[in-house]
Design an enzyme around this catalytic site. Structure first.
Site, mmCIF file in Angstrom:
data_model
loop_
_atom_site.group_PDB
_atom_site.id
_atom_site.type_symbol
_atom_site.label_atom_id
_atom_site.label_comp_id
_atom_site.label_asym_id
_atom_site.label_seq_id
_atom_site.Cartn_x
_atom_site.Cartn_y
_atom_site.Cartn_z
ATOM 1 N N ASP A 11 -25.414 19.273 25.524
ATOM 2 C CA ASP A 11 -25.932 20.644 25.609
ATOM 3 C C ASP A 11 -27.173 20.640 26.501
ATOM 4 O O ASP A 11 -27.796 19.590 26.702
ATOM 5 C CB ASP A 11 -26.304 21.177 24.216
ATOM 6 C CG ASP A 11 -26.797 22.632 24.281
ATOM 7 O OD1 ASP A 11 -26.092 23.460 24.892
ATOM 8 O OD2 ASP A 11 -27.884 22.939 23.750
ATOM 9 N N SER A 12 -27.512 21.822 26.992
ATOM 10 C CA SER A 12 -28.725 21.941 27.801
ATOM 11 C C SER A 12 -29.957 21.565 26.972
ATOM 12 O O SER A 12 -30.951 21.109 27.529
ATOM 13 C CB SER A 12 -28.866 23.363 28.317
ATOM 14 O OG SER A 12 -28.909 24.269 27.228
ATOM 15 N N CYS A 74 -21.912 23.577 24.845
ATOM 16 C CA CYS A 74 -22.764 24.570 25.501
ATOM 17 C C CYS A 74 -21.820 25.578 26.152
ATOM 18 O O CYS A 74 -20.968 25.198 26.959
ATOM 19 C CB CYS A 74 -23.610 23.859 26.556
ATOM 20 S SG CYS A 74 -24.585 24.962 27.578
ATOM 21 N N GLU A 159 -35.509 27.552 21.611
ATOM 22 C CA GLU A 159 -36.092 26.346 22.218
ATOM 23 C C GLU A 159 -37.584 26.241 21.900
ATOM 24 O O GLU A 159 -38.128 25.160 21.788
ATOM 25 C CB GLU A 159 -35.885 26.353 23.744
ATOM 26 C CG GLU A 159 -34.447 26.108 24.178
ATOM 27 C CD GLU A 159 -33.996 24.649 24.048
ATOM 28 O OE1 GLU A 159 -34.748 23.746 24.410
ATOM 29 O OE2 GLU A 159 -32.860 24.429 23.559
ATOM 30 N N CYS A 193 -23.082 31.306 22.019
ATOM 31 C CA CYS A 193 -24.102 30.384 22.520
ATOM 32 C C CYS A 193 -24.447 29.467 21.362
ATOM 33 O O CYS A 193 -24.674 29.938 20.238
ATOM 34 C CB CYS A 193 -25.341 31.153 22.975
ATOM 35 S SG CYS A 193 -26.721 30.066 23.398
ATOM 36 N N HIS A 195 -26.986 27.932 20.612
ATOM 37 C CA HIS A 195 -28.335 28.084 20.043
ATOM 38 C C HIS A 195 -28.374 29.160 18.951
ATOM 39 O O HIS A 195 -29.271 29.156 18.112
ATOM 40 C CB HIS A 195 -29.326 28.503 21.130
ATOM 41 C CG HIS A 195 -29.776 27.401 22.026
ATOM 42 N ND1 HIS A 195 -28.938 26.741 22.883
ATOM 43 C CD2 HIS A 195 -31.001 26.847 22.204
ATOM 44 C CE1 HIS A 195 -29.630 25.837 23.563
ATOM 45 N NE2 HIS A 195 -30.884 25.882 23.169
HETATM 46 N N1 DGL Z 1 -26.706 26.556 24.154
HETATM 47 C C1 DGL Z 1 -26.181 26.899 25.402
HETATM 48 C C2 DGL Z 1 -25.000 27.817 25.336
HETATM 49 O O1 DGL Z 1 -24.225 27.690 24.409
HETATM 50 C C3 DGL Z 1 -27.060 27.130 26.566
HETATM 51 C C4 DGL Z 1 -28.333 27.778 26.422
HETATM 52 C C5 DGL Z 1 -29.123 27.693 27.701
HETATM 53 O O2 DGL Z 1 -29.463 26.593 28.099
HETATM 54 O O3 DGL Z 1 -29.402 28.753 28.271
HETATM 55 O O4 DGL Z 1 -24.793 28.631 26.203
#
Ligand code: DGL
Length: 274
Positions: A11-12, A74, A159, A193, A195
């Site tokens: 993941d990022s 991600c 984050e 997402c 997150h």
């Molecule tokens: N968690 C990631 C996603 O599912 C990326 C979030 C990001 O880095 O902007 O899209």
């Protein structure tokens, strides 16, 4: 080809930990190598080319570390890089390795959950602009009406560990109200997402009662269970000691502190340059 290695989870940043947690619950016997590109997160507002380059670097890194199977945990990377990596890069790079994403398993589950057939999806600008959810869901469930909403502030809230703060309310309510004003019949809201599960408490405060939230972890995990069943040749290449290692492109102490909160356990992390 005969060596075994951990399943790579990329993941990022921290979001993929929500997917790792679910996968570990369903498949505790395997080893995992988590890679967070925290130094360059968030990816959500970056261009197609940049997300593709960064994701390819991460996949190569995980292959170099012995992973034969990599999950892009991600949505942004799955939306912008997965197809190119699968079709163009893998055959040259490592034809026997596999890279899987999170959008398809989520799209598959949507049709089984929605009763009104009106579904909402929230995600980063990159994921929403790619229209990947729309395309995947339409292929499987042409009767579903999908409304999408980009929520560019939500990943920075996570984050920066502001997801439970009073300041988060404004940004969460703003997008929930907006998507519901576009289609009031939505009964299922896909958290597109990785997150966003960290925002569940806040989201539950602001979504109307008839709307169910759909975090992805469980669907990605059950789809992986199914994949490993159908692909014994890949399953045999996954090592099984129940261990997990964490790599980050940022400072390991910073990663360790935040990841421990997200995972509810104390972890160690190692630095890696991508
Ligand atoms: N968690 C990631 C996603 O599912 C990326 C979030 C990001 O880095 O902007 O899209």
């Amino acid at each position: 080809m005969n060596t075994t290695g951990p399943i790579g989870i990329f993941d990022s940043g921290y979001g993929g930990l929500t997917i790792l947690r679910s996968i570990q619950k369903f498949l505790p016997q395997y080893d995992y190598l988590y890679l967070g590109d925290n130094a360059r997160a968030p990816y959500g507002t970056r261009s197609f080319e940049v997300v593709y380059d960064f994701t390819l670097q991460a996949v190569k890194c995980l292959f170099d570390q012995g992973c034969s199977l990599v999950i892009l945990a991600c949505n942004t990377a799955s939306a912008k890089a997965l197809r190119s990596i699968q079709q163009n890069d893998l055959p040259l790079l490592a034809p026997h390795n596999r890279v899987l994403g999170v959008i398809r398993p989520t799209a598959e589950a949507v049709g089984l959950l929605s009763k009104t057939r009106h579904v909402g999806v929230v995600g980063t600008s990159g994921t929403i602009l790619s229209r990947s959810y729309e395309l995947e869901i339409r292929k499987m469930y042409p009767d579903i009406v999908l409304t999408a909403e980009a929520c560019p502030m939500w990943v920075p809230l996570v984050e920066n560990r502001e997801f439970n703060s009073a300041g988060a309310d404004y940004f969460i309510k703003q997008h929930v109200d907006h998507i519901m004003s576009k289609d009031s019949e939505i009964d299922t809201l896909v958290l597109g997402c990785t997150h966003y599960p960290l925002l569940m408490d806040k989201l539950n405060q602001f979504i109307p009662n008839q709307v169910q939230l759909m975090p992805q972890g469980e669907y990605v995990a059950t789809s992986l269970v199914d994949y490993l069943h159908r692909h014994p040749e890949m399953e045999q290449r996954c090592s099984k000691q129940g261990q997990t290692r964490f790599l980050t492109s940022e400072s390991p102490s910073r990663f360790k502190e935040s990841a421990s909160i997200f995972l509810n356990q104390n972890i160690q992390a190692e630095h890696i340059t991508l």
